[in-house]
Design a protein around this motif. Structure first.
Motif, PDB file in Angstrom:
ATOM      1  N   ALA A   7       0.830  -1.210   0.000  1.00 17.95           N
ATOM      2  CA  ALA A   7       0.000   0.000   0.000  1.00 17.95           C
ATOM      3  C   ALA A   7       0.864   1.260   0.000  1.00 17.95           C
ATOM      4  O   ALA A   7       0.574   2.211  -0.731  1.00 17.95           O
ATOM      5  N   ARG A   8       1.926   1.266   0.791  1.00 17.45           N
ATOM      6  CA  ARG A   8       2.818   2.428   0.812  1.00 17.45           C
ATOM      7  C   ARG A   8       3.434   2.667  -0.568  1.00 17.45           C
ATOM      8  O   ARG A   8       3.489   3.802  -1.053  1.00 17.45           O
ATOM      9  N   ARG A  12       2.812   5.982  -2.927  1.00 15.39           N
ATOM     10  CA  ARG A  12       3.941   6.786  -3.423  1.00 15.39           C
ATOM     11  C   ARG A  12       3.925   6.883  -4.945  1.00 15.39           C
ATOM     12  O   ARG A  12       4.127   7.956  -5.518  1.00 15.39           O
ATOM     13  N   ALA A  13       3.655   5.773  -5.612  1.00 20.06           N
ATOM     14  CA  ALA A  13       3.617   5.777  -7.073  1.00 20.06           C
ATOM     15  C   ALA A  13       2.474   6.646  -7.588  1.00 20.06           C
ATOM     16  O   ALA A  13       2.631   7.370  -8.570  1.00 20.06           O
ATOM     17  N   GLY A  17       2.644  10.110  -9.827  1.00 20.93           N
ATOM     18  CA  GLY A  17       2.014  10.061 -11.143  1.00 20.93           C
ATOM     19  C   GLY A  17       2.488   8.899 -11.993  1.00 20.93           C
ATOM     20  O   GLY A  17       2.334   8.914 -13.209  1.00 20.93           O
ATOM     21  N   THR A  18       3.053   7.893 -11.358  1.00 22.13           N
ATOM     22  CA  THR A  18       3.519   6.716 -12.082  1.00 22.13           C
ATOM     23  C   THR A  18       2.303   5.909 -12.555  1.00 22.13           C
ATOM     24  O   THR A  18       1.476   5.517 -11.738  1.00 22.13           O
ATOM     25  N   PRO A  19       2.189   5.657 -13.872  1.00 20.22           N
ATOM     26  CA  PRO A  19       1.000   4.969 -14.374  1.00 20.22           C
ATOM     27  C   PRO A  19       0.972   3.477 -14.072  1.00 20.22           C
ATOM     28  O   PRO A  19      -0.089   2.871 -14.069  1.00 20.22           O
ATOM     29  N   GLU A  20       2.129   2.873 -13.816  1.00 20.16           N
ATOM     30  CA  GLU A  20       2.179   1.440 -13.568  1.00 20.16           C
ATOM     31  C   GLU A  20       3.290   1.157 -12.579  1.00 20.16           C
ATOM     32  O   GLU A  20       4.356   1.766 -12.629  1.00 20.16           O
ATOM     33  N   ILE A  21       3.035   0.210 -11.674  1.00 17.46           N
ATOM     34  CA  ILE A  21       4.063  -0.184 -10.715  1.00 17.46           C
ATOM     35  C   ILE A  21       4.033  -1.700 -10.595  1.00 17.46           C
ATOM     36  O   ILE A  21       2.969  -2.314 -10.575  1.00 17.46           O
TER      37      ILE A  21
END
Length: 102
Positions: A7-8, A12-13, A17-21
């Motif tokens: 969840a953290r 953060r992603a 604005g990271t579209p995929e992690i």
């Protein structure tokens, strides 16, 4: 991966604005293998899905019955998930005993 840690990382992603992690190294390897051999990956995942327990509710497609040796294997693989469910009180209630009250 622990749910709190995941969840953290997801929060953060999102804030960045990271579209995929991709959360785990194994998932990262899986995405790379799927990019190289998508049909082989899908066949492998189909075989893995057959070893999973059947759905507990009435929804979802029926799965073939598991054999006894897989039950122990599935139990070992899913132990961390079940431990987290117990920790957060998210485990399902046991099925009612049909002989209770007789």
């Amino acid at each position: 991966m622990d749910a709190e840690r995941a969840a953290r990382r997801l929060v953060r992603a999102t804030l960045r604005g990271t579209p995929e992690i991709i959360l785990t190294p194994l998932a990262k390897i899986g995405t790379r293998v799927h990019a190289l051999a998508p049909s082989t990956t899908l066949r492998l995942l189909t075989l893995v899905e057959r070893t999973l327990p059947a759905p507990t509710g009435e929804s979802g497609p029926p799965r073939p019955a598991r054999t006894a040796p897989l039950r122990g294997w599935v139990r070992r693989v899913t132990e961390l998930d079940r431990a987290a469910a117990r920790r957060w009180h998210e485990h399902s209630d046991p099925a009612p005993d049909p002989d209770a009250g007789r």
